[in-house]
Scaffold this motif. Structure first.
Motif, PDB file in Angstrom:
ATOM      1  N   ALA A 131       0.777  -1.237  -0.060  1.00 14.28           N
ATOM      2  CA  ALA A 131       0.028   0.007  -0.060  1.00 14.28           C
ATOM      3  C   ALA A 131       0.859   1.186   0.007  1.00 14.28           C
ATOM      4  O   ALA A 131       0.396   2.157  -0.634  1.00 14.28           O
ATOM      5  CB  ALA A 131      -0.975   0.045   1.108  1.00 14.28           C
ATOM      6  N   VAL A 132       1.972   1.251   0.786  1.00  9.19           N
ATOM      7  CA  VAL A 132       2.873   2.358   0.709  1.00  9.19           C
ATOM      8  C   VAL A 132       3.447   2.565  -0.582  1.00  9.19           C
ATOM      9  O   VAL A 132       3.503   3.725  -1.210  1.00  9.19           O
ATOM     10  CB  VAL A 132       4.084   2.273   1.942  1.00  9.19           C
ATOM     11  N   ASP A 133       3.827   1.428  -1.281  1.00  9.39           N
ATOM     12  CA  ASP A 133       4.375   1.718  -2.654  1.00  9.39           C
ATOM     13  C   ASP A 133       3.397   2.226  -3.453  1.00  9.39           C
ATOM     14  O   ASP A 133       3.838   3.065  -4.546  1.00  9.39           O
ATOM     15  CB  ASP A 133       4.925   0.385  -3.171  1.00  9.39           C
ATOM     16  N   GLN A 134       2.189   1.966  -3.444  1.00 12.40           N
ATOM     17  CA  GLN A 134       1.112   2.321  -4.400  1.00 12.40           C
ATOM     18  C   GLN A 134       0.749   4.017  -4.073  1.00 12.40           C
ATOM     19  O   GLN A 134       0.608   4.743  -4.923  1.00 12.40           O
ATOM     20  CB  GLN A 134      -0.114   1.550  -4.395  1.00 12.40           C
ATOM     21  N   ALA A 135       0.874   4.075  -2.679  1.00 12.98           N
ATOM     22  CA  ALA A 135       0.675   5.545  -2.331  1.00 12.98           C
ATOM     23  C   ALA A 135       1.789   6.498  -2.818  1.00 12.98           C
ATOM     24  O   ALA A 135       1.428   7.656  -3.210  1.00 12.98           O
ATOM     25  CB  ALA A 135       0.548   5.694  -0.869  1.00 12.98           C
ATOM     26  N   ARG A 136       2.967   5.821  -2.851  1.00 17.80           N
ATOM     27  CA  ARG A 136       4.039   6.923  -3.575  1.00 17.80           C
ATOM     28  C   ARG A 136       3.932   7.166  -4.720  1.00 17.80           C
ATOM     29  O   ARG A 136       4.117   8.462  -5.287  1.00 17.80           O
ATOM     30  CB  ARG A 136       5.425   6.017  -3.264  1.00 17.80           C
ATOM     31  N   LEU A 137       3.355   6.534  -5.532  1.00 15.78           N
ATOM     32  CA  LEU A 137       3.096   6.629  -6.896  1.00 15.78           C
ATOM     33  C   LEU A 137       2.070   7.811  -7.204  1.00 15.78           C
ATOM     34  O   LEU A 137       2.121   8.647  -7.926  1.00 15.78           O
ATOM     35  CB  LEU A 137       2.577   5.315  -7.803  1.00 15.78           C
ATOM     36  N   PRO A 349      -1.775  13.974   7.889  1.00 16.80           N
ATOM     37  CA  PRO A 349      -0.874  13.914   6.695  1.00 16.80           C
ATOM     38  C   PRO A 349      -1.462  13.310   5.275  1.00 16.80           C
ATOM     39  O   PRO A 349      -2.094  12.204   5.387  1.00 16.80           O
ATOM     40  CB  PRO A 349       0.292  13.276   7.323  1.00 16.80           C
ATOM     41  N   ILE A 350      -0.814  13.812   4.436  1.00 19.54           N
ATOM     42  CA  ILE A 350      -1.356  13.246   3.060  1.00 19.54           C
ATOM     43  C   ILE A 350      -0.981  11.840   2.819  1.00 19.54           C
ATOM     44  O   ILE A 350      -1.779  11.234   2.270  1.00 19.54           O
ATOM     45  CB  ILE A 350      -1.135  14.316   1.800  1.00 19.54           C
ATOM     46  N   LEU A 351       0.345  11.471   3.023  1.00 22.41           N
ATOM     47  CA  LEU A 351       0.785  10.384   2.510  1.00 22.41           C
ATOM     48  C   LEU A 351       0.074   9.267   3.257  1.00 22.41           C
ATOM     49  O   LEU A 351      -0.125   8.069   2.622  1.00 22.41           O
ATOM     50  CB  LEU A 351       2.434  10.330   2.810  1.00 22.41           C
ATOM     51  N   GLU A 352      -0.006   9.450   4.504  1.00 25.17           N
ATOM     52  CA  GLU A 352      -0.697   8.337   5.190  1.00 25.17           C
ATOM     53  C   GLU A 352      -2.323   8.267   4.823  1.00 25.17           C
ATOM     54  O   GLU A 352      -2.609   7.021   4.637  1.00 25.17           O
ATOM     55  CB  GLU A 352      -0.629   8.645   6.818  1.00 25.17           C
ATOM     56  N   GLN A 353      -2.779   9.232   4.377  1.00 20.90           N
ATOM     57  CA  GLN A 353      -4.157   9.132   3.760  1.00 20.90           C
ATOM     58  C   GLN A 353      -4.206   8.485   2.493  1.00 20.90           C
ATOM     59  O   GLN A 353      -4.923   7.771   2.275  1.00 20.90           O
ATOM     60  CB  GLN A 353      -4.923  10.537   3.829  1.00 20.90           C
ATOM     61  N   LEU A 354      -3.062   8.357   1.650  1.00 23.61           N
ATOM     62  CA  LEU A 354      -2.921   7.851   0.450  1.00 23.61           C
ATOM     63  C   LEU A 354      -2.832   6.366   1.083  1.00 23.61           C
ATOM     64  O   LEU A 354      -3.429   5.465   0.396  1.00 23.61           O
ATOM     65  CB  LEU A 354      -1.919   8.446  -0.456  1.00 23.61           C
ATOM     66  N   VAL A 355      -2.036   6.018   1.843  1.00 22.05           N
ATOM     67  CA  VAL A 355      -1.887   4.786   2.149  1.00 22.05           C
ATOM     68  C   VAL A 355      -2.848   3.980   2.732  1.00 22.05           C
ATOM     69  O   VAL A 355      -3.551   2.883   2.417  1.00 22.05           O
ATOM     70  CB  VAL A 355      -0.468   4.663   3.443  1.00 22.05           C
ATOM     71  N   LEU A 356      -3.720   4.748   3.455  1.00 15.88           N
ATOM     72  CA  LEU A 356      -4.995   4.133   4.074  1.00 15.88           C
ATOM     73  C   LEU A 356      -5.899   3.758   2.852  1.00 15.88           C
ATOM     74  O   LEU A 356      -6.873   2.967   2.984  1.00 15.88           O
ATOM     75  CB  LEU A 356      -5.753   4.919   5.363  1.00 15.88           C
ATOM     76  N   ALA A 357      -6.189   4.733   2.068  1.00 22.96           N
ATOM     77  CA  ALA A 357      -7.130   4.724   0.956  1.00 22.96           C
ATOM     78  C   ALA A 357      -6.821   3.527   0.099  1.00 22.96           C
ATOM     79  O   ALA A 357      -7.741   2.561  -0.356  1.00 22.96           O
ATOM     80  CB  ALA A 357      -6.939   5.744   0.220  1.00 22.96           C
TER      81      ALA A 357
END
Length: 481
Positions: A131-137, A349-357
């Motif tokens: 999920a972190v890898d996808q969020a980084r993109l 935080p934005i990155l964490e929200q992307l990870v949770l999504a």
């Protein structure tokens, strides 16, 4: 920072709090320092409490003054005591820069040998890294903007709304406010809805950090005792009518710490009482997705009444390190909450929200594996307790992450001190109490791997047996449930 003693504890009272602080071993400054440190961490010796003079404390404990002096030296070195000539010594907590040391409250350092049963928090799921890898993109898409999202990322709000719809509660994204954890969400609601001097109704026992938030606003908690089957709704209704609380804080989904879930009939009755008394309820749904029964789940409380403000969290279902939660309310209320939020923070935080999504994209599969893991660990814990502490009694929980154990005697605070000396950290029942009671009870989570749970219970049993007047096999005659 200077600190002035604010209260004095007499020697006989401190002896009572310490209990069998050295067990059957020879008294030592190390053991006494560990016991006093645990009392400070547990809140039984608040910062500012003046300690007895060395001679008086030595006489009360029946030890040498040299041992007491060495104990105070240890506590001062660790940041748990301060002294001033002419003023004596008093309790304090370590400075912030010491927070990562192994004695740091309920959070042992990563390399600590202490097994932590004080927190009911699971480790991160294996799906997190992907999920972190996808969020980084996706993160690069956010960099051209200002980065502030006081409502939360639209994508995440949509996913959270979809989860509510799957649970039978139609929700649109505008009814969701993303917060920095459920505790943050509850604190925001308290600031919005309650003024100093007013009352907040809570279950007893209840979640300790919620009590801290309530007391931090100089608000009075009104305790309604839980019974063996769960909620005494007649007593709860009477308390609503008689005390007129400004707010109620309730955990109907796998109540922390008892693990009991309120059924649909109970929710409907609770909703009627909230409407009758015009009481708004904050419903803590932190553990709602940790269902270990396989039964049909009752609808969320907001399906029964519009007086229910739902607070959720990613910490138990996914990982506490994400530090994300949410409030589910009406669209108008969410808009008011965003305005009130500006006094505290400007968004999560934005990155964490992307990870949770990303985690919510396939949440059902992840949560099914999490539930299977929790069932396995729960059963492992039950087996360990039956082997090493067979006189402890508890109800097998419907869900959640811990057992609420009747240990047979009012000694849980003393047992927690003894357990620390044997390398296991536990939360005594008093931490879940409004008025400092519940000493017969202890919460024991099943979030550690099975081998660590086995070792933790073995150490806990050793600590229990080291207390001469502690609970024994004859303290309870009822069978272990």
């Amino acid at each position: 920072m200077s600190f002035t003693p604010s209260a004095h504890i007499h020697g006989h009272k401190l002896v009572e709090l310490l209990g069998s602080w050295h067990g059957t071993a020879r008294p030592s400054s190390q053991a006494l320092a560990a016991a006093l440190r645990q009392l400070a961490l547990d809140g039984r010796l608040p910062p500012g409490t003046k300690l007895p003079a060395e001679r008086d404390l030595a006489d009360a404990l029946g030890v040498s003054r040299t041992l007491v002096a060495r104990t105070l030296d240890r506590l001062r070195e660790e940041g748990f005591a301060a002294s001033r000539r002419g003023a004596g010594s008093w309790v304090k907590l370590p400075d912030r820069e010491r927070d990562n040391e192994s004695h740091g409250g309920w959070f042992p350092a990563a390399d600590s040998e202490v097994l932590n049963l004080a927190q009911a928090t699971p480790s991160a799921p294996p799906e997190l890294c992907a999920a972190v890898d996808q969020a980084r993109l996706r993160f690069a898409e956010q960099l051209s903007g200002h980065g502030y999202q006081p409502h939360g990322l639209p994508e995440l709000r949509e996913r959270i709304a979809e989860r509510y719809a799957k649970r039978g509660l139609p929700t649109n994204p505008d009814q969701i406010l993303v917060t920095s954890g459920a505790q943050h969400g509850f604190a925001l609601l308290l600031r919005m809805l309650v003024s100093p001097g007013e009352r907040v109704l809570v279950e007893h026992p209840t979640y300790p950090n919620a009590l801290e938030a309530i007391r931090g606003l100089n608000v009075a908690p009104v305790a309604v005792p839980m019974v063996e089957e769960g909620w005494d709704l007649e007593l709860l209704a009477a308390s609503l009518r008689q005390t007129s609380p400004r707010l109620a804080y309730l955990i109907p989904d796998f109540h922390n710490p008892t693990g009991i879930r309120l059924d649909a009939d109970g929710r409907a009755r609770l909703a009627r009482e909230l409407a009758r008394t015009c009481t708004t309820a904050v419903i803590d749904e932190t553990l709602a997705e940790i269902d270990l029964t396989g039964d049909q789940a009752p609808l969320p409380m907001a399906s029964f009444t519009d007086r229910a403000l739902l607070v959720g969290s990613a910490s138990k279902s996914f990982w506490g390190g994400l530090r994300l939660g949410w409030i589910r309310a009406s669209e108008d209320f969410v808009q008011r909450a965003v305005v009130g939020r500006a006094a505290v923070d400007l968004g999560s935080p934005i990155l964490e929200q992307l990870v949770l999504a990303e985690l919510l994209r396939d949440a059902d599969r992840l949560l099914e594996r999490r539930r299977a893991e929790s069932i396995e660990r729960r059963d492992h814990l039950i087996a360990a307790l039956r082997e090493h502490l067979p006189h402890w009694r508890f109800r097998v929980p419907d869900g959640g992450l811990s057992l609420w154990c009747d240990i047979g005697a009012p000694v849980s605070s003393r047992l927690s001190v003894a357990a620390e000396q044997h390398g296991v950290r536990v939360a005594p029942g008093v931490r879940f109490s409004v008025h400092g009671s519940l000493e017969r009870w202890m919460r024991v989570p099943y979030t550690l791997p099975g081998d660590q749970l086995e070792e933790a219970i073995r150490r806990l049993a050793t600590a229990s047996s080291s207390m001469p007047d502690g609970p024994g096999p004859t303290a309870l005659t009822a069978p272990l449930a």
